[in-house]
Scaffold this motif. Structure first.
Motif, PDB file in Angstrom:
ATOM      1  N   LEU A  72      -4.614   0.599  -6.056  1.00 34.96           N
ATOM      2  CA  LEU A  72      -4.777   1.311  -7.328  1.00 34.96           C
ATOM      3  C   LEU A  72      -4.745   0.306  -8.480  1.00 34.96           C
ATOM      4  CD1 LEU A  72      -2.502   4.361  -6.606  1.00 34.96           C
ATOM      5  CD2 LEU A  72      -4.959   4.351  -6.771  1.00 34.96           C
ATOM      6  N   PRO A 103      -0.324   8.777  -5.790  1.00 35.15           N
ATOM      7  CA  PRO A 103      -1.236   9.884  -5.482  1.00 35.15           C
ATOM      8  C   PRO A 103      -0.952  10.649  -4.203  1.00 35.15           C
ATOM      9  CG  PRO A 103      -2.310   7.774  -5.169  1.00 35.15           C
ATOM     10  CD  PRO A 103      -1.001   7.495  -5.818  1.00 35.15           C
ATOM     11  N   LEU A 104      -0.279  10.058  -3.234  1.00 30.86           N
ATOM     12  CA  LEU A 104      -0.100  10.791  -1.982  1.00 30.86           C
ATOM     13  C   LEU A 104       1.178  11.625  -1.957  1.00 30.86           C
ATOM     14  CD1 LEU A 104      -1.561   8.550   0.847  1.00 30.86           C
ATOM     15  CD2 LEU A 104      -2.457  10.641  -0.131  1.00 30.86           C
ATOM     16  N   LEU A 105       1.926  11.622  -3.048  1.00 32.72           N
ATOM     17  CA  LEU A 105       3.044  12.555  -3.139  1.00 32.72           C
ATOM     18  C   LEU A 105       2.460  13.951  -3.295  1.00 32.72           C
ATOM     19  CD1 LEU A 105       5.525  10.656  -5.462  1.00 32.72           C
ATOM     20  CD2 LEU A 105       5.596  10.868  -2.985  1.00 32.72           C
ATOM     21  N   GLU A 111       0.833  -1.202   0.000  1.00 32.78           N
ATOM     22  CA  GLU A 111       0.000   0.000   0.000  1.00 32.78           C
ATOM     23  C   GLU A 111       0.872   1.258   0.000  1.00 32.78           C
ATOM     24  OE1 GLU A 111      -3.191   0.319   3.095  1.00 32.78           O
ATOM     25  OE2 GLU A 111      -2.500   2.382   3.112  1.00 32.78           O
ATOM     26  N   PHE A 138       0.968   4.207  -2.864  1.00 26.46           N
ATOM     27  CA  PHE A 138       0.621   5.613  -2.654  1.00 26.46           C
ATOM     28  C   PHE A 138       1.820   6.549  -2.776  1.00 26.46           C
ATOM     29  CE2 PHE A 138      -3.202   4.483   0.291  1.00 26.46           C
ATOM     30  CZ  PHE A 138      -3.865   4.000  -0.819  1.00 26.46           C
ATOM     31  N   PHE A 139       3.020   6.066  -2.431  1.00 31.88           N
ATOM     32  CA  PHE A 139       4.176   6.951  -2.365  1.00 31.88           C
ATOM     33  C   PHE A 139       5.301   6.556  -3.316  1.00 31.88           C
ATOM     34  CE2 PHE A 139       2.104   7.494   1.692  1.00 31.88           C
ATOM     35  CZ  PHE A 139       2.178   8.848   1.896  1.00 31.88           C
TER      36      PHE A 139
END
Lengths: 372, 234
Positions: free
Chosen positions: B219, B227-229, B199, B203-204
């Motif tokens: 994803l 996306p979380l960058l 995960e 995200f990172f």
């Protein structure tokens, strides 16, 4: 009891379970490598309803994220409201009035009962029994009516506010809740335990199936009824008390059998314990405000904060990283079923397919919460 | 000895020089506590200059801190040196930009932060930390990241908790450069970390070296973004 088998690779085939299979309760896909009727390898595939709540949290002010929490575990939405409220209250140093804490406990526990009832109904549906669903939904309907009268919604509640709750409870709610508890108490032995728990076919489907050792629980970080069905007495409400839970007398049901039946029994006993908590909370309900005075624009001091609550499926944790702004710099949502499901692959190996479905049902999966 | 103190000492194995300083400090603290048993009013620190920056974070504050600690934990350490105040202050009031935090084990203020021990270590030490916590029967609760784009770093956070009746939450953090986000996996120690690491990768874009199946988990499998960058734009 699992059936360890020797499988030769050339005799296996791949079976897709889901993402539309009814037993997966939503959209979970499990890629099964089968050797006849036995599972040689099970690999859950996630993400079919991933919505990136954690990114949404970074893009809106803290209070605006509250409705999102209810859309993770839509069956125990109030616990997720509560967990998120707790972490923001911890970050901003907000004290919650006592009456609000009591109301939170009452509504969260009512919601827990409704969550367990729905799980019970759906679990039996998985096992092939249709009529239990009708009994459970009859009772669940009463809870939804009660919660609708105070929260305004029936499923995806947005009832908590930082520093309290949105709406006070009135006498109608209190008498209604007492009546409901009386009614469920009278129905539990007959419609739930006599009909299902003592049923020999039901027991044969679950006993000694889906054996999860305490060590596997620890290695995978399983929490909630899955952990308590493996003989470990761990409940955030007792172990890391929050809100006003320490003021109530309740037991944490634990079964040592580690099988699907043990997890079933834990949840059934929890319904009874939740009713006990609600009754005590209603008896002791203090007067006073239901909401603390909180600044309109909330800017917690920069730092890193963590809070966890016991949701119906286990430990729901919230990590809020603040940079002093009105949005969260980062919000991590730790959902219990994500960890609980991660052990499925290891435990389901060597199981018969129908047993694996019963085992999956006993994990109580809620897919929107896994996918977030 | 409380579980928090036990775990703190176990985790100090990661930082040999701090461990040595800690032994001295706790001996000193014990002596001080005995000397100051009657004169409770005096709460000022006696030797601020002798200690290094790291030692300072580890430095016990005798009276007030002891009381606080006792109030919040069920079994407060008796003779052992509690380090509540120093840790909490270090976390809250001086965030990274002023003075970067040194590696070490801090006792956080549980009421404020929600964790008991806060470990900052080098990226290659997370496996050792996981091993120590595995031996102490902790379980992995979550793994996540934080993008500190201003400092050009990614923070990886490991949350550990216990599932017996002793309450001790440990958070292990480490920082890796944004340009080279690589960190060893702990999934061989905690199989449950497997999905959490996937995960975090998802995200990172943090690559967990040694992970057997580091692919997208939530994803779509053909996604080419993280996306979380903070510099991600949809």
């Amino acid at each position: 009891m699992t059936f360890p088998i020797q499988c030769s690779n050339d005799e296996t085939f791949v079976l897709n379970l889901g993402p539309q299979h009814p037993a997966t309760h939503g959209v979970l896909r499990v890629k099964l490598t089968m050797d006849g009727e036995y599972i040689a390898k099970a690999e859950p595939v996630l993400g079919y309803i991933h919505r990136m709540h954690e990114k949404m949290a970074e893009d809106q002010p803290l209070p605006q994220f509250m409705p999102n929490t209810a859309r993770m575990d839509y069956l125990h939405a109030l616990a997720y409201n509560h967990g998120y409220a707790l972490v923001v209250e911890r970050a901003a140093g907000i004290e919650v009035p006592e009456r609000a804490e009591y109301i939170r406990v009452i509504t969260v526990e009512l919601n827990r009962i409704s969550s367990h009832l729905l799980w019970w109904a759906a679990f039996l549906l998985d096992l092939g029994g249709f009529s239990p669903l009708l009994y459970a939904f009859d009772d669940r309907e009463k809870i939804q009516d009660l919660l609708e009268s105070v929260t305004g919604s029936r499923l995806t509640y947005c009832y908590m506010r930082f520093g309290g709750v949105y709406n006070d409870i009135d006498d109608d709610f209190i008498t209604g809740t007492r009546d409901f508890i009386k009614r469920l108490r009278s129905r539990l032995p007959r419609y739930y335990h006599d009909l299902v728990t003592g049923n020999i076919i039901f027991i044969k489907r679950l006993k000694d199936i889906g054996f999860i050792t305490p060590e596997i629980c620890r290695k995978y970080g399983a929490t909630g009824p899955v952990l308590r069905g493996s003989g470990i007495q761990f409940d955030i409400r007792k172990n890391e008390p929050y809100s006003v839970y320490p003021e109530f007398n309740f037991d944490v049901p634990v079964y040592n059998e580690c099988d699907s039946l043990a997890r079933y029994m834990v949840r059934m006993d929890e319904v009874e314990q939740s009713m006990r908590i609600i009754e005590q909370a209603l008896d002791k309900l203090p007067d006073g405000p239901i909401k603390a005075k909180v600044p309109k624009i909330l800017k917690p001091a920069a730092g890193d904060y963590y809070a966890a609550v016991e949701a119906a499926r286990g430990c729901f944790g919230c990590r809020l990283v603040s940079d002093g702004g009105k949005n969260a710099y980062r919000l991590k949502l730790r959902s219990p079923t994500f960890s609980n499901l991660s052990l499925f692959g290891e435990v389901a190996e060597g199981m018969l397919l129908p047993d694996a479905l019963a085992f999956m049902g006993s994990l109580d999966l809620v897919i929107p919460e896994i996918d977030r | 000895m409380s579980i928090i103190e036990e775990t703190r000492i176990a985790l100090l194995e990661l930082f040999p020089e701090l461990a040595a300083a800690d032994v001295e400090a706790s001996a000193q603290a014990e002596a001080e506590a005995q000397a100051k048993a009657e004169a409770e009013a005096e709460a000022t620190m006696s030797e601020p200059d002798a200690a290094t920056a790291e030692q300072e974070a580890q430095e016990p504050i005798p009276d007030d801190a002891t009381k606080e600690q006792e109030a919040e934990t069920t079994s407060a350490p008796e003779g052992a040196a509690p380090k509540t105040e120093a840790g909490a202050k270090d976390d809250e009031q001086e965030p990274e930009e002023e003075e970067p935090r040194q590696n070490g084990v801090l006792v956080s203020d549980y009421v404020k932060q929600g964790v008991h021990l806060d470990v900052l270590c080098d990226p290659d030490q997370v496996v050792d930390a996981a091993q120590i916590l595995d031996q102490a029967e902790f379980f992995i609760e979550a793994i996540t990241g934080v993008d500190w784009i201003k400092e050009d770093q990614l923070e990886v956070i490991y949350d550990y908790n216990r599932n017996d009746d002793q309450l001790c939450r440990v958070v292990v953090r480490t920082r890796i450069p944004r340009s080279e986000p690589v960190i060893p996996t702990i999934s061989s120690i905690f199989p449950g970390a497997d999905w959490h690491e996937r995960e975090t990768y998802d995200f990172f874009g943090i690559r967990f070296q040694g992970h057997s199946n580091l692919i997208r988990i939530l994803l779509p499998e053909d996604a080419d973004f993280y996306p979380l960058l903070k510099d991600f734009t949809p």
